[in-house]
Write an enzyme that holds these catalytic residues in place. Structure first.
Site, short mmCIF file in Angstrom:
data_model
loop_
_atom_site.label_atom_id
_atom_site.label_comp_id
_atom_site.label_asym_id
_atom_site.label_seq_id
_atom_site.Cartn_x
_atom_site.Cartn_y
_atom_site.Cartn_z
N LYS A 76 0.82 -1.21 0.00
CA LYS A 76 0.00 0.00 0.00
C LYS A 76 0.86 1.27 0.00
O LYS A 76 0.37 2.36 -0.31
CB LYS A 76 -0.92 0.01 1.22
CG LYS A 76 -1.94 -1.12 1.25
CD LYS A 76 -3.10 -0.86 0.32
CE LYS A 76 -4.20 -1.89 0.51
NZ LYS A 76 -5.39 -1.61 -0.29
N ASP A 119 -8.86 -0.52 6.26
CA ASP A 119 -8.74 -1.67 7.16
C ASP A 119 -7.40 -1.64 7.88
O ASP A 119 -7.15 -2.44 8.77
CB ASP A 119 -8.84 -2.98 6.37
CG ASP A 119 -10.27 -3.35 6.03
OD1 ASP A 119 -11.11 -3.32 6.94
OD2 ASP A 119 -10.54 -3.64 4.86
#
Length: 397
Positions: A76, A119
Site C-alpha cells: 500500500k 482496514d
C-alpha cells in the site's frame, strides 16, 4: 472453492484499458515515488522458493516480498502515495512531483486536507504520505480494525475516526466527512462518479509489476501463473494490467484469491458485474476483508482473470507459519495475514489434489506476492510464534 471465468481472454492488451492503466504511467509513478525517503530505494526482494516448489511438484515458485517496501510494511506504500501526488499536482500543477514528499511545499499544502476509510494498510500509507507532504489527513476505521493497527496509523499524525459497522460503512462515513468539510477522499475503491483517484492508486501498484518484470528478465524467466490477493480488486487490476501489456496474448494465467467470507470478486465473476460479498466480511486477512468490488478494477479483472478462488482464515495462518519458519529449506519470510494468500491457495489446492484444475503441473512457474509483513506485530507473533525481527535475522543476505 474455484470458479473459472469464461470471459478471460488471451489477447493483446486492449487499447481501451491501456488508456486507463499502462506501463508508461507506471514507470512515471516509479520515478515520482523514488524520491520519498520512506521507501526502499532498491525495491523489494524476489525470493526463489525452490524447496516449496519441489514440495508442490512444480518447476518454480517466486515470491515478490512487499514486506520490505518500507517501514509501512506493505504494498500500500505505493498506491495511496501515488494517488496523493497526482491529486496534489491536479490542484498545484507547478509543483515538482519529486519534491512533494520531501516536505518542500508544506506551507502551500497546509489546508489541502484528505480523508479515507481503511482496514489498516491503505490508511497508514496515506497518513504517512500526507505527513511527508504537509497535508492534513483524517482516517476512518471500522469496528473490526484492531487497536494495534489504529495506533500504527495514528503514529503518522492522522486524525482518527472510529465507527461501528464494517469497512463499507467506514467508506460511507469518509465520504460524508469529505462532503461536510470540503475535503478530498483518497480511496482505493471506486464507485459511481469516483474513479480517477482509485485509478491512480492502482497505477501505483504497477510499480511492483515493473520491478518484478525486470527481476524476471534478469533470470530470463516468464511465469506461467500469477496469483494475487482480491480485496476490492485494485491490486490485481494494477499488477495484472502491467503483465498483460508486457506479455500480450502470451500472458501468464491470472488467479485471484479471497477470504471465503469476503468474496466480492468471486461473486462478481458469477454475476458478470461488480457485486457484493455474501459472507460476514470479517476475516483475519484484514486487508482483504472487503464487501464491495471496485467498479474500475472490475473493468480489468473481468476480461483477464482466469480463475477466482476462496480460502479460509486457517489456510492463511498455516501459510504464515510456513513462511516464517522457512519450511522446506527456503528463506524465512515475514508474511502477514493478507500477504500469504497466494501460498495459502497453492497449499489448499495441493492438499485437495486440485492444482491441475488451474493448469499447474510439473512444468509450471508460479509467481505470488507477499503483500504485507507484520503490520500487526502482536497478532503476527501469536500466529507464527516468532517476531518479524527474528525472521529477518535468519534471512540470507
Amino acid at each position: 472453492m474455484l470458479l473459472k471465468n469464461p470471459n478471460a481472454a488471451f489477447t493483446a492488451y486492449p487499447t481501451e484499458l491501456a488508456k486507463v492503466l499502462n506501463q508508461e504511467t507506471a514507470q512515471q509513478s516509479k520515478q515520482w515515488l523514488s524520491s520519498w525517503p520512506l521507501l526502499n530505494p532498491q525495491g523489494t526482494p524476489f525470493w526463489d522458493m525452490t524447496g516449496t516448489a519441489k514440495a508442490l511438484g512444480i518447476q518454480s515458485l517466486w515470491i515478490k516480498d512487499e514486506s520490505k517496501r518500507s517501514d509501512l510494511g506493505s504494498f500500500k506504500a505505493l498506491g495511496a502515495p501515488n494517488a496523493l501526488i497526482n491529486l496534489i499536482l491536479k490542484h498545484f500543477p507547478t509543483l515538482d512531483p519529486k519534491k512533494i514528499f520531501l516536505g518542500e511545499y508544506r506551507d502551500q499544502l497546509a489546508e489541502f486536507a484528505v480523508v479515507s476509510a481503511t482496514d489498516g494498510n491503505h490508511g497508514r500509507a496515506l497518513a504517512a504520505a500526507a505527513q511527508a507532504s504537509g497535508c492534513p489527513c483524517t482516517i476512518v476505521i471500522h469496528a473490526q480494525v484492531s487497536q494495534e493497527r489504529e495506533e500504527a496509523i495514528a503514529a503518522y499524525g492522522a486524525n482518527m475516526v472510529r465507527i461501528t459497522g464494517n469497512y463499507d460503512k467506514s467508506v460511507e462515513e469518509a465520504d460524508r466527512i469529505a462532503k461536510q468539510h470540503g475535503w478530498t477522499v483518497v480511496s482505493d475503491t471506486s464507485y459511481e462518479g469516483y474513479t480517477e483517484i482509485p485509478r491512480d492508486v492502482m497505477q501505483g501498484y504497477g510499480v511492483m509489476a515493473a520491478e518484478t518484470v525486470a527481476q524476471l528478465d534478469a533470470q530470463q524467466q516468464i511465469p506461467t501463473h500469477i496469483i494475487l490477493q482480491g480485496g476490492v480488486g485494485g491490486l490485481a487490476a494494477g499488477v495484472f494490467s502491467y503483465f498483460w501489456e508486457q506479455y500480450g496474448a502470451n500472458r501468464p494465467m491470472f488467479i485471484v484469491v479471497e477470504p471465503s467470507q469476503a468474496d466480492c470478486l468471486y461473486q462478481s465473476a458469477i454475476q458478470g458485474k461488480p457485486a457484493s460479498a455474501t459472507g460476514s466480511v470479517d476475516s483475519v486477512m484484514a486487508g482483504l476483508a472487503c464487501g464491495e468490488t471496485s467498479q474500475i478494477a472490475w473493468e480489468f479483472l473481468q476480461p483477464s482473470v482466469d480463475f477466482f478462488a476462496l480460502i479460509d482464515d486457517q489456510d492463511a495462518i498455516e501459510a504464515m507459519k510456513q513462511l516464517a519458519h522457512g519450511e522446506h529449506g527456503d528463506t524465512p519470510i515475514v508474511g502477514g495475514e493478507s500477504g500469504v494468500a497466494g501460498l495459502a491457495l497453492l497449499n489448499q489446492l495441493a492438499k485437495q489434489d486440485q492444482l491441475q484444475a488451474i493448469g499447474i503441473n510439473s512444468d509450471s512457474r508460479v509467481l505470488i506476492f507477499n503483500t504485507e509483513g507484520a503490520t500487526a506485530p502482536a497478532l503476527f507473533q501469536e500466529f507464527t510464534g516468532l517476531t518479524a525481527q527474528e525472521i529477518v535475522a535468519k534471512q540470507v543476505k
